[in-house]
Design a protein around this motif. Structure first.
Motif, PDB file in Angstrom:
ATOM      1  N   PHE A 483      -7.799 -20.341 -14.527  1.00  0.00           N
ATOM      2  CA  PHE A 483      -8.542 -19.083 -14.508  1.00  0.00           C
ATOM      3  C   PHE A 483      -9.625 -19.143 -13.434  1.00  0.00           C
ATOM      4  CE2 PHE A 483      -7.000 -19.206 -18.955  1.00  0.00           C
ATOM      5  CZ  PHE A 483      -6.264 -18.031 -18.932  1.00  0.00           C
ATOM      6  N   MET A 484      -9.781 -18.026 -12.734  1.00  0.00           N
ATOM      7  CA  MET A 484     -10.699 -17.993 -11.592  1.00  0.00           C
ATOM      8  C   MET A 484     -12.068 -17.439 -11.969  1.00  0.00           C
ATOM      9  SD  MET A 484      -8.417 -16.683  -8.380  1.00  0.00           S
ATOM     10  CE  MET A 484      -9.856 -16.766  -7.316  1.00  0.00           C
ATOM     11  N   PRO A 485     -13.126 -18.161 -11.655  1.00  0.00           N
ATOM     12  CA  PRO A 485     -14.472 -17.586 -11.788  1.00  0.00           C
ATOM     13  C   PRO A 485     -14.726 -16.605 -10.652  1.00  0.00           C
ATOM     14  CG  PRO A 485     -14.615 -19.772 -10.831  1.00  0.00           C
ATOM     15  CD  PRO A 485     -13.157 -19.550 -11.148  1.00  0.00           C
ATOM     16  N   ILE A 486     -15.729 -15.765 -10.819  1.00  0.00           N
ATOM     17  CA  ILE A 486     -16.069 -14.810  -9.761  1.00  0.00           C
ATOM     18  C   ILE A 486     -16.454 -15.548  -8.490  1.00  0.00           C
ATOM     19  CG2 ILE A 486     -17.745 -13.062  -9.044  1.00  0.00           C
ATOM     20  CD1 ILE A 486     -17.864 -12.094 -11.889  1.00  0.00           C
ATOM     21  N   HIS A 487     -17.273 -16.585  -8.648  1.00  0.00           N
ATOM     22  CA  HIS A 487     -17.672 -17.408  -7.509  1.00  0.00           C
ATOM     23  C   HIS A 487     -17.739 -18.850  -7.995  1.00  0.00           C
ATOM     24  CE1 HIS A 487     -20.057 -19.155  -4.250  1.00  0.00           C
ATOM     25  NE2 HIS A 487     -19.690 -18.125  -3.534  1.00  0.00           N
ATOM     26  N   PRO A 488     -17.061 -19.780  -7.298  1.00  0.00           N
ATOM     27  CA  PRO A 488     -16.962 -21.153  -7.814  1.00  0.00           C
ATOM     28  C   PRO A 488     -18.284 -21.893  -7.897  1.00  0.00           C
ATOM     29  CG  PRO A 488     -16.078 -21.000  -5.576  1.00  0.00           C
ATOM     30  CD  PRO A 488     -16.329 -19.607  -6.035  1.00  0.00           C
ATOM     31  N   LYS A 489     -19.287 -21.470  -7.136  1.00  0.00           N
ATOM     32  CA  LYS A 489     -20.575 -22.161  -7.160  1.00  0.00           C
ATOM     33  C   LYS A 489     -21.655 -21.358  -7.868  1.00  0.00           C
ATOM     34  CE  LYS A 489     -19.748 -24.812  -2.924  1.00  0.00           C
ATOM     35  NZ  LYS A 489     -19.453 -26.058  -3.646  1.00  0.00           N
ATOM     36  N   LEU A 490     -21.801 -20.091  -7.511  1.00  0.00           N
ATOM     37  CA  LEU A 490     -22.899 -19.296  -8.050  1.00  0.00           C
ATOM     38  C   LEU A 490     -22.586 -18.687  -9.414  1.00  0.00           C
ATOM     39  CD1 LEU A 490     -24.086 -17.486  -4.800  1.00  0.00           C
ATOM     40  CD2 LEU A 490     -24.884 -19.644  -5.774  1.00  0.00           C
ATOM     41  N   LYS A 491     -21.315 -18.415  -9.691  1.00  0.00           N
ATOM     42  CA  LYS A 491     -20.915 -17.842 -10.981  1.00  0.00           C
ATOM     43  C   LYS A 491     -19.689 -18.591 -11.496  1.00  0.00           C
ATOM     44  CE  LYS A 491     -22.820 -13.271  -9.993  1.00  0.00           C
ATOM     45  NZ  LYS A 491     -22.565 -11.814  -9.943  1.00  0.00           N
ATOM     46  N   PRO A 492     -19.860 -19.874 -11.815  1.00  0.00           N
ATOM     47  CA  PRO A 492     -18.699 -20.713 -12.111  1.00  0.00           C
ATOM     48  C   PRO A 492     -18.019 -20.453 -13.443  1.00  0.00           C
ATOM     49  CG  PRO A 492     -20.723 -21.941 -12.456  1.00  0.00           C
ATOM     50  CD  PRO A 492     -21.128 -20.632 -11.847  1.00  0.00           C
ATOM     51  N   ILE A 493     -18.648 -19.688 -14.343  1.00  0.00           N
ATOM     52  CA  ILE A 493     -18.019 -19.442 -15.644  1.00  0.00           C
ATOM     53  C   ILE A 493     -17.788 -17.956 -15.908  1.00  0.00           C
ATOM     54  CG2 ILE A 493     -18.817 -21.581 -16.715  1.00  0.00           C
ATOM     55  CD1 ILE A 493     -20.569 -18.339 -17.525  1.00  0.00           C
ATOM     56  N   GLU A 494     -18.181 -17.089 -14.982  1.00  0.00           N
ATOM     57  CA  GLU A 494     -17.984 -15.652 -15.162  1.00  0.00           C
ATOM     58  C   GLU A 494     -16.663 -15.216 -14.547  1.00  0.00           C
ATOM     59  OE1 GLU A 494     -21.597 -13.240 -14.402  1.00  0.00           O
ATOM     60  OE2 GLU A 494     -22.554 -15.176 -14.057  1.00  0.00           O
ATOM     61  N   THR A 495     -15.969 -14.316 -15.229  1.00  0.00           N
ATOM     62  CA  THR A 495     -14.670 -13.849 -14.750  1.00  0.00           C
ATOM     63  C   THR A 495     -14.781 -12.437 -14.209  1.00  0.00           C
ATOM     64  OG1 THR A 495     -13.959 -12.827 -16.837  1.00  0.00           O
ATOM     65  CG2 THR A 495     -13.615 -15.207 -16.591  1.00  0.00           C
ATOM     66  N   ASN A 496     -13.656 -11.945 -13.713  1.00  0.00           N
ATOM     67  CA  ASN A 496     -13.626 -10.591 -13.190  1.00  0.00           C
ATOM     68  C   ASN A 496     -13.739  -9.539 -14.301  1.00  0.00           C
ATOM     69  OD1 ASN A 496     -10.814 -11.872 -13.416  1.00  0.00           O
ATOM     70  ND2 ASN A 496     -10.378  -9.707 -13.638  1.00  0.00           N
ATOM     71  N   VAL A 497     -13.620  -9.945 -15.553  1.00  0.00           N
ATOM     72  CA  VAL A 497     -13.811  -9.026 -16.679  1.00  0.00           C
ATOM     73  C   VAL A 497     -15.166  -9.315 -17.316  1.00  0.00           C
ATOM     74  CG1 VAL A 497     -12.940  -8.225 -18.903  1.00  0.00           C
ATOM     75  CG2 VAL A 497     -11.334  -8.889 -17.106  1.00  0.00           C
ATOM     76  N   ARG A 498     -16.056  -8.372 -17.232  1.00  0.00           N
ATOM     77  CA  ARG A 498     -17.394  -8.582 -17.766  1.00  0.00           C
ATOM     78  C   ARG A 498     -17.322  -8.882 -19.263  1.00  0.00           C
ATOM     79  NH1 ARG A 498     -22.436  -4.264 -18.051  1.00  0.00           N
ATOM     80  NH2 ARG A 498     -24.068  -5.798 -18.457  1.00  0.00           N
ATOM     81  N   GLY A 499     -18.037  -9.928 -19.690  1.00  0.00           N
ATOM     82  CA  GLY A 499     -18.064 -10.297 -21.093  1.00  0.00           C
ATOM     83  C   GLY A 499     -17.076 -11.375 -21.466  1.00  0.00           C
ATOM     84  N   ILE A 500     -16.227 -11.799 -20.515  1.00  0.00           N
ATOM     85  CA  ILE A 500     -15.301 -12.901 -20.757  1.00  0.00           C
ATOM     86  C   ILE A 500     -15.707 -14.070 -19.864  1.00  0.00           C
ATOM     87  CG2 ILE A 500     -12.911 -13.681 -20.696  1.00  0.00           C
ATOM     88  CD1 ILE A 500     -11.986 -10.907 -21.246  1.00  0.00           C
ATOM     89  N   PHE A 501     -15.932 -15.232 -20.477  1.00  0.00           N
ATOM     90  CA  PHE A 501     -16.454 -16.395 -19.769  1.00  0.00           C
ATOM     91  C   PHE A 501     -15.518 -17.598 -19.919  1.00  0.00           C
ATOM     92  CE2 PHE A 501     -19.947 -13.775 -21.419  1.00  0.00           C
ATOM     93  CZ  PHE A 501     -20.511 -13.360 -20.224  1.00  0.00           C
TER      94      PHE A 501
END
Length: 743
Positions: A483-501
């Motif tokens: 699964f891909m985070p939004i940004h591998p360094k700055l947002k490493p656990i956030e996904t393209n769907v808000r509220g799913i980590f």
């Protein structure tokens, strides 16, 4: 109307390729631009201060930032606008880094940057102030996956709220529960994990649902509706005591790959302490029924459907391990089970009933190889050294060889200790392993091809992605299934769907410590949502012009989220709290009665017209790129510095299904040579079937265009597929050929 344009240097990331001063001077001449300047680092404190001062001094009411991708710092700049009295949605970002300076050079790059800035300014002229939507929040959280990451996240969250922990396997514990020892302390793995497993099971705020799968996720941040199916164990949890010795001994079916019977307890410390019957291998002999002293076997059990409502979701589904099926060859995980005191051999290293004397470990077995898995799994070298140390401690006379490409173990002390035990390290490429334990390899130091026979060969196979829930959750995966985070360094656990980590190895190889750390961050992000009275959502939703609406209901049928109904006035009515702003309904409307905030018809048309004002490429290609996948794939190509033709100018849309055929026709009439509609893979659309509908429209449009059908192309790629640049390259060449024929 007073528009301000700020062109960022981004150090040499942009200024090393583009003439930023010339771009700022060019922007100043565009209609309604009253101030334009270049700026060293727009996202830095000093850069933000400079923009804030310009807003006040020149009374700017719209801002264009020409810098990096909007995926990265859009919220930073919106916050800046809000702090300085502007509506945060009076902002447009021109992506002149990831999609320009990082992938193009020379004059072509500068001309493309001009176009992107001009298009951004044109869109800025159409913007109207928007108000965020306030959404009530359900205060519970769903954690998917009961490994160490899921357990850690659940325990952290349970101090504040209700948690549902769903695990696909019959027991929680994940891969860590199967390990022998953990590095660096060499503690018994289950000794550390079992207390946490018990704590999760007994916690009053945690509901553990094992042997279950998440089948459906609907809704949005703060209000997810989840369908879980709990599969039958065919053993009553209330009756089973986990004794296993009676039923398992009676079972005639043995599964060698997993070293267990068809009725089994996953591990002696399983939670819940209840056996399960593997119906895939069960032959229905019923011997377990007569053997069980508690009368716990129950073949009448059925699937149970459970519906949950949660405010946030943490995905801790872990990774997969490649299976190895050979009498003398096993993988690291199978070795861990053999070495574990709670394993099938009670800690004795036996293969085919014998104690192996000569053992080979093959590192990077299927990884760091373009033909298989090109990435490094990060933990394999250290896990190998740990297990070698354990074997030498128990069996000092064992002759152990480690075949490696490179050793990537960050703990030098363990590496040296293993070396001191007489272990042979062979820098080599292994060519072949046969059933008899013969290993053919090339010694890369001597260049000689050699053969050795071993009693046991252990493969350090790669950690593989586990993307089974990608479509259900609507979150992006990379080319390897992680699964891909939004940004591998700055947002490493956030996904393209808000509220799913994301937590643990769901997003890529990690060791146990890193998995626990990511679980903590994911929990903090989830709490940020569910501890709020409400959350604010960006106002990107569709709305209806009732004067144009004829109440046909096509929009109702096109909406995947039940956000539209026909009201008592026979007009379409859209609930902004439910609408996700995909725009599929707008493109479906036969009377042009539905529009979408920010990605409006007027904004898109203005961008097309602005692009057509100057023909700065031949051929000139317009791409509509969906925000979730296609646009992200282009950004990824920029991060990877993958060059492609500078003929393409991109317009960001929420979904490929937002693209109206009229826009494509309008662009072609304006003299744009070709149009691409790019979005997620057809079976992976984040808005249900938005791109299927887009694909159907494009095919119908191509039929209408007849001999000019070559001017339109659909591309469906995931966010992790930089092959999108090859699609672009092919289309540019195709348009060139057809233009040549036309002449």
């Amino acid at each position: 109307m007073k528009i301000g344009v700020f062109v960022c240097h981004c150090g040499l990331n942009i200024a090393g390729i583009l003439d930023v001063k010339a771009l700022a001077e060019y922007a100043e001449k565009l209609p309604d631009v009253v101030y334009s300047t270049d700026i060293k680092y727009a996202c830095s404190d000093s850069g933000l201060k400079e923009i804030a001062e310009a807003i006040k001094e020149y009374e700017l009411d719209r801002i264009v930032i020409a810098a990096c991708s909007p995926k990265l710092h859009e919220h930073t700049f919106r916050r800046l606008l809000e702090e300085n009295g502007l509506n945060p949605f009076m902002l447009v970002i021109a992506n002149i880094r990831e999609q320009c300076s990082w992938v193009h050079t020379g004059v072509e790059a500068n001309l493309k940057a001009r176009d992107l800035i001009r298009m951004a300014v044109a869109k800025a002229r159409t913007l109207k102030p928007l108000e965020k939507v306030k959404i009530p929040v359900n205060r519970s959280v769903l954690v998917i996956g009961g490994g160490i990451a899921g357990i850690s996240a659940s325990l952290l969250l349970a101090n504040f709220t209700k948690v549902y922990l769903v695990e696909k396997s019959p027991t929680i514990g994940g891969h860590m529960a199967l390990l022998n020892e953990v590095f660096p302390t060499n503690d018994c793995s289950i000794c550390i994990l079992a207390p946490k497993m018990s704590e999760v099971w007994k916690h009053p705020n945690i509901e553990v649902i094992t042997n279950a799968e998440v089948k459906e996720v609907k809704g949005f941040v703060g209000n997810f509706r989840v369908k879980v199916v709990k599969h039958p164990r065919f053993v009553d949890e209330d009756k089973c005591k986990g004794c296993i010795e009676y039923c398992s001994k009676a079972c005639p079916v043995y599964i060698p790959d997993e070293m267990r019977k068809a009725i089994y307890l996953s591990i002696p410390q399983a939670i819940p302490m209840c056996a399960v019957i593997d119906t895939q291998h069960c032959i229905g002999c019923m011997l377990c029924v007569s053997a069980c002293p508690e009368d716990a076997i129950n073949f009448e059990q059925k699937d149970e459907e459970i519906k949950l409502e949660v405010g946030a979701i943490i995905v801790a589904t872990g990774h997969k391990v490649a299976k190895v099926n050979s009498k003398n060859v096993i993988n690291l995980m199978q070795l861990e089970r053999l070495l574990s005191a709670s394993g099938p051999t009670k800690g004795k290293l036996t293969v085919n009933g014998k104690n192996p004397k000569k053992i080979a470990f093959v590192l990077c077995a299927g990884s760091r190889d373009e033909r298989a898995k090109p990435y490094c799994s990060k933990v394999c070298c250290l896990a190998t050294l740990k297990n070698v140390f354990t074997i030498k401690r128990r069996y000092p006379d064992a002759d152990i060889w480690i075949f490696y490409i490179d050793i990537r173990a960050y703990h030098e002390e363990l590496y040296r200790r293993v070396q001191s035990l007489g272990v042979r390290f062979v820098r080599a490429k292994v060519a072949r392993i046969d059933e008899e334990g013969n290993l053919l390899f090339e010694d890369t130091l001597s260049g000689k091809v050699k053969r050795e026979k071993f009693d046991l060969i252990v493969l350090a196979t790669p950690l593989e992605g586990n993307p089974e829930l990608a479509e259900v959750l609507g979150i992006a995966v990379d080319g390897y299934g992680f699964f891909m985070p939004i940004h591998p360094k700055l947002k490493p656990i956030e996904t393209n769907v808000r509220g799913i980590f994301l937590a643990g190895t769901a997003s890529g190889p990690k060791d146990i410590r890193e998995s626990v750390e990511s679980a903590g961050l994911a929990s903090a992000k989830a709490l940020e949502i569910i501890l709020s009275d409400h959350i604010e959502s960006d106002p990107f939703y569709a709305f209806v012009d009732e004067e144009k609406c004829i109440g046909c209901g096509i929009c109702v049928r096109s909406c995947e989220f039940n956000a539209i109904r026909i009201n008592e006035r026979k007009k379409a009515d859209i609930n902004p709290s439910v609408c996700l702003g995909c725009g599929v309904c707008s493109a479906s409307c036969p009377n042009d009665a539905i529009d979408v905030n920010y990605f409006s018809n007027s904004a898109i048309t203005a961008e097309i017209d602005a692009l057509a004002e100057e023909k700065n490429a031949d051929p000139l290609i317009l791409m509509f790129a969906c925000s979730y996948c296609a646009y992200s794939a282009l950004d990824l190509a920029g991060v990877m510095k993958v060059q492609y033709p500078a003929n393409v100018r991109t317009i960001l849309v929420p979904c490929g299904g937002r693209v109206k055929p009229e826009w494509i026709i309008h662009a072609l009439k304006k003299g744009i040579d070709g149009v691409i509609v790019a979005g997620c893979r057809l079976n992976e659309c984040h808005f249900g079937k938005g791109n299927y509908k887009a694909n159907s429209r494009i095919e119908a449009l191509k039929d209408l265009l007849g001999d000019d059908a070559w001017r339109v192309k659909a591309i469906w790629r995931s966010a992790g597929e930089i092959d999108i640049v090859e699609d672009i390259r092919e289309f540019v060449e195709e348009v060139k050929r057809w233009k040549g024929r036309s002449k």
